[in-house]
Design a protein around this motif. Structure first.
Motif, PDB file in Angstrom:
ATOM      1  N   GLY A  17      -1.176   7.202  -0.383  1.00  0.00           N
ATOM      2  CA  GLY A  17      -2.010   6.703  -1.462  1.00  0.00           C
ATOM      3  C   GLY A  17      -1.516   5.445  -2.137  1.00  0.00           C
ATOM      4  N   THR A  18      -0.402   4.865  -1.649  1.00  0.00           N
ATOM      5  CA  THR A  18       0.177   3.709  -2.344  1.00  0.00           C
ATOM      6  C   THR A  18       0.241   2.451  -1.486  1.00  0.00           C
ATOM      7  N   ALA A  19      -0.309   2.466  -0.289  1.00  0.00           N
ATOM      8  CA  ALA A  19      -0.178   1.307   0.604  1.00  0.00           C
ATOM      9  C   ALA A  19      -0.803   0.056  -0.001  1.00  0.00           C
ATOM     10  N   ALA A  65       4.508   3.155   3.161  1.00  0.00           N
ATOM     11  CA  ALA A  65       4.393   3.436   1.734  1.00  0.00           C
ATOM     12  C   ALA A  65       4.007   4.905   1.564  1.00  0.00           C
ATOM     13  N   PRO A  66       4.456   5.546   0.479  1.00  0.00           N
ATOM     14  CA  PRO A  66       4.034   6.930   0.229  1.00  0.00           C
ATOM     15  C   PRO A  66       2.526   7.061   0.214  1.00  0.00           C
ATOM     16  N   ASP A  91       0.150   3.314   4.859  1.00  0.00           N
ATOM     17  CA  ASP A  91       0.290   4.626   4.242  1.00  0.00           C
ATOM     18  C   ASP A  91       1.009   5.537   5.242  1.00  0.00           C
ATOM     19  N   HIS A 129      -4.535   2.461   5.995  1.00  0.00           N
ATOM     20  CA  HIS A 129      -4.415   3.866   5.623  1.00  0.00           C
ATOM     21  C   HIS A 129      -5.397   4.677   6.455  1.00  0.00           C
ATOM     22  N   ALA A 149      -1.319  -0.699  -3.188  1.00  0.00           N
ATOM     23  CA  ALA A 149      -0.519  -1.181  -4.313  1.00  0.00           C
ATOM     24  C   ALA A 149       0.745  -1.881  -3.827  1.00  0.00           C
ATOM     25  N   GLU A 150       1.383  -1.319  -2.796  1.00  0.00           N
ATOM     26  CA  GLU A 150       2.582  -1.947  -2.246  1.00  0.00           C
ATOM     27  C   GLU A 150       2.245  -3.274  -1.588  1.00  0.00           C
ATOM     28  N   GLU A 174      -0.239  -5.213  -2.403  1.00  0.00           N
ATOM     29  CA  GLU A 174      -0.533  -6.133  -3.504  1.00  0.00           C
ATOM     30  C   GLU A 174       0.753  -6.739  -4.051  1.00  0.00           C
ATOM     31  N   ARG A 175       1.772  -5.909  -4.234  1.00  0.00           N
ATOM     32  CA  ARG A 175       3.056  -6.421  -4.735  1.00  0.00           C
ATOM     33  C   ARG A 175       3.654  -7.419  -3.752  1.00  0.00           C
ATOM     34  N   SER A 227      -7.729  -5.290   3.433  1.00  0.00           N
ATOM     35  CA  SER A 227      -7.669  -3.840   3.257  1.00  0.00           C
ATOM     36  C   SER A 227      -9.022  -3.230   3.562  1.00  0.00           C
TER      37      SER A 227
END
Length: 270
Positions: free
Chosen positions: A186-188, A183-184, A125, A105, A190-191, A193-194, A54
């Protein structure tokens, strides 16, 4: 100011972070070397089952650091060293027998595209923009991009990105095959990571070899690849992870309701 590239590992996931947000994570020679060192650290760590790449700040990576190129007395020699150093690191990244996830992003440009395409699964993102940018400053592709890009999007689309100022929006990049999922805003990360955590819980040999086979297929003929696949699946069936999963697939002592692993039906108990 922290390190230009940060690396840590926990929970089976190694994390490489490009950390020059003040210059949009542009890569200079020392950053390229640090990126290579992080790849080597992940390769040497047997606890790492998945790698996540990232970028800090508002953009994933803007490519090569133009300011560092112009500051050197011998620009040609510097740029050849920079391209060679980062390309060598990306080749080692491609050679890893572990899945690699990217979270992108903001913007992905130039050599940043090569970094991204050296990863297997890309979470972007929805506001990310993708561009080549080389021709705009009178330069040519480097870091394996002229090899990676056509294999991702096809020759015609690759040439459009390389020869014109075309900028792809995130949904276009997904449709072209540059990214795996959106991903929405600001969430790339976190997604991603999952996704990386889920992969780390999977069978490491099987996932790592699936990556190796797919990546190496471009350099082998059909017969050689088939032989490689046969040898690899023979080794896979002897691993503890396969034994456990195959026993569960068959209900430990019975026969599976579905007899072929590739079936679209899901056997009971899996």
């Amino acid at each position: 100011m922290g390190a230009a590239v940060e690396y840590d590992a926990a929970g089976g996931v190694g994390r490489i972070v490009l950390n020059r947000p003040e210059v949009s994570n542009a890569v200079d020679l020392s950053t390229a070397a640090a990126f290579g060192a992080a790849v080597d650290a992940a390769a040497a760590d047997e606890s790492v089952r998945v790698l996540l790449v990232s970028g800090a700040g508002s953009r994933f990576c803007s490519g090569g650091d133009v300011a560092s190129m112009l500051a050197d007395d011998d620009r040609a020699a510097y740029l050849e060293s920079l391209a060679g150093e980062l390309d060598a690191a990306l080749q080692r990244l491609l050679a890893l027998e572990r899945p690699v996830v990217a979270a992108v992003h903001g913007a992905v440009a130039g050599a940043g595209l090569a970094v991204m395409l050296s990863c297997d699964l890309v979470v972007a993102d929805e506001e990310t923009r993708f561009l080549s940018a080389y021709a705009g400053v009178g330069l040519t592709p480097d870091c394996g991009l002229s090899w990676l890009l056509p294999r991702s999007v096809g020759q015609t689309r690759a040439l459009e990105l390389l020869l014109t100022p075309r900028v792809l929006a995130a949904d276009e990049a997904r449709d072209w095959g540059l990214v795996t999922r959106l991903a929405p805003a600001g969430t790339a990360l976190a997604e991603a990571e999952r996704l990386a955590t889920a992969l780390a819980a999977g069978p490491p040999y099987a996932l790592g070899q699936a990556r190796r086979l797919s990546r190496s297929a471009w350099d082998q003929n059909r017969a050689a690849l088939g032989r490689d696949e046969a040898r690899t699946i023979a080794r896979a069936v002897e691993t503890a992870e396969a034994r456990e999963r195959l026993e569960r697939f068959t209900g430990r002592s019975g026969r599976p309701e579905v007899s072929t692993i590739g079936s679209t039906d899901v056997p009971r108990g899996v």
